[in-house]
Design an enzyme around this catalytic site. Sequence first.
Site, PDB file in Angstrom:
ATOM      1  N   SER A   1       0.868  -1.072  -0.014  1.00  0.00           N
ATOM      2  CA  SER A   1      -0.144   0.072   0.117  1.00  0.00           C
ATOM      3  C   SER A   1       0.892   1.318  -0.121  1.00  0.00           C
ATOM      4  O   SER A   1       0.315   2.336  -0.187  1.00  0.00           O
ATOM      5  CB  SER A   1      -1.000   0.101   1.171  1.00  0.00           C
ATOM      6  OG  SER A   1      -0.039  -0.303   2.567  1.00  0.00           O
TER       7      SER A   1
ATOM      8  N   ASP B   1      -2.999   8.260   7.763  1.00  0.00           N
ATOM      9  CA  ASP B   1      -4.026   7.154   8.612  1.00  0.00           C
ATOM     10  C   ASP B   1      -3.065   6.633   9.678  1.00  0.00           C
ATOM     11  O   ASP B   1      -2.114   7.097  10.136  1.00  0.00           O
ATOM     12  CB  ASP B   1      -4.739   6.237   7.746  1.00  0.00           C
ATOM     13  CG  ASP B   1      -3.898   5.327   7.039  1.00  0.00           C
ATOM     14  OD1 ASP B   1      -2.890   5.172   7.291  1.00  0.00           O
ATOM     15  OD2 ASP B   1      -4.291   4.658   5.848  1.00  0.00           O
TER      16      ASP B   1
ATOM     17  N   HIS C   1      -0.052   4.629   7.074  1.00  0.00           N
ATOM     18  CA  HIS C   1       0.406   5.222   5.986  1.00  0.00           C
ATOM     19  C   HIS C   1       1.006   6.810   6.168  1.00  0.00           C
ATOM     20  O   HIS C   1       0.371   7.533   6.488  1.00  0.00           O
ATOM     21  CB  HIS C   1      -0.462   5.288   4.612  1.00  0.00           C
ATOM     22  CG  HIS C   1      -0.916   3.734   4.532  1.00  0.00           C
ATOM     23  ND1 HIS C   1      -2.201   3.508   5.083  1.00  0.00           N
ATOM     24  CD2 HIS C   1      -0.312   2.815   3.902  1.00  0.00           C
ATOM     25  CE1 HIS C   1      -2.278   2.117   4.489  1.00  0.00           C
ATOM     26  NE2 HIS C   1      -1.315   1.656   4.070  1.00  0.00           N
TER      27      HIS C   1
END
Length: 381
Positions: free
Chosen positions: A39, A345, A348
């Site tokens: 991610s 978040d 990340h």
Amino acid sequence: MACQLKTLLMLLVFLLISNLQHCVNGRPQVPCLFIFGDSLSDNGNNNNLVTMARANYQPYGIDFPEGPTGRFTNGRNIGDIIAELLGFENYIPPFATAEGFEILKGVNYASGSAGIRNESGQHLGNRISLDRQLQNHQYTVSHIIEMLGGNHKATIYLSKCIYSITIGSNDYLSNYFLPMFYPTSLQYTPEQYAKLLIQQLTQQVMVSTNSFTFIVVVVCSIMNKMTLYRYGARKVVLYGLGQLGSIPAVLSLCGIISASCEESFNKVAQLFNDRLISLVADLNKNLWKAKFIFINTTGMEYASSTFQGSMVTNASCCELLGFGQFQCSPLGHVCHNRSQYMFWDAVHPTEAAYRFYGGRAYRAQSPTDAYPFDISYLAKL
């Protein structure tokens, strides 16, 4: 008159050379960039998967021109930053939508929650493991061979490209440290587990006779016959793991468990990084014409006291879905001073943090930022 003509001719030659130099300088420093990972680099490959690891909704992409695209941050991610610094006019397209001749500029295969091990992240739902990403790359290479008219031309072309891998965190955060879902922490000590991950990577790179050029952002494994090296890579950048104990999700967890909890996360990351540095040295010694570099993400964090001193480092910028959740709530508020937050978040980084890491990875500001050299030098080789 002859003197004037000579002067005019010299001026025209100068202008022509200047224009040619401008054209050359306007090209990317490498012909293509292939991105593998999780991610930290995913830019849309998870959008249509049945998984909790998706980011194609607001407030993700709040600062990105196209809005929510599947990037797990407020704006650009590490793959975007490196692509810009390498001179690409457009961002590298995700494999999910890449088509036609645009694949000659590169493809992004990264998938949120993916890891070196195939099972990593499976509790969150579907994901494209690194093994599957390599299979997707094989498909891409087959099309490039067709476009360029044969294996020889394709091999030469691909040997000039950079291959970026951003992966490894999920093998810990979404595997080793979740004993309720995965048995690895019961089967392996931290030292054994780090060794296992690096061994898998070594097998992936060494099992073949051709070469590649790739950047590895927190490198991990690929699988037996599906190796990047086999399909053309020659330039490799391996990003080490960051301080896992410093991310908001872990800080929240450790606040309940114990004060020593954070250090446990950081120690396992360092075990992985130490072996990764040794691997880079071995690969540079043993792989013909291949160049690998290690990006010391943890070192950048330790050396950036001035940068981090002005940043909020222990909390996420967006409101989370709930306790124990790492993603932003679709209806939640977000901080207004996003350039002053390290984390978007609970896991990340923000675009501001990616600019910091990407900038130093591309052009090192300290001898400890990259080994044996940085990405800008790698691109010139």
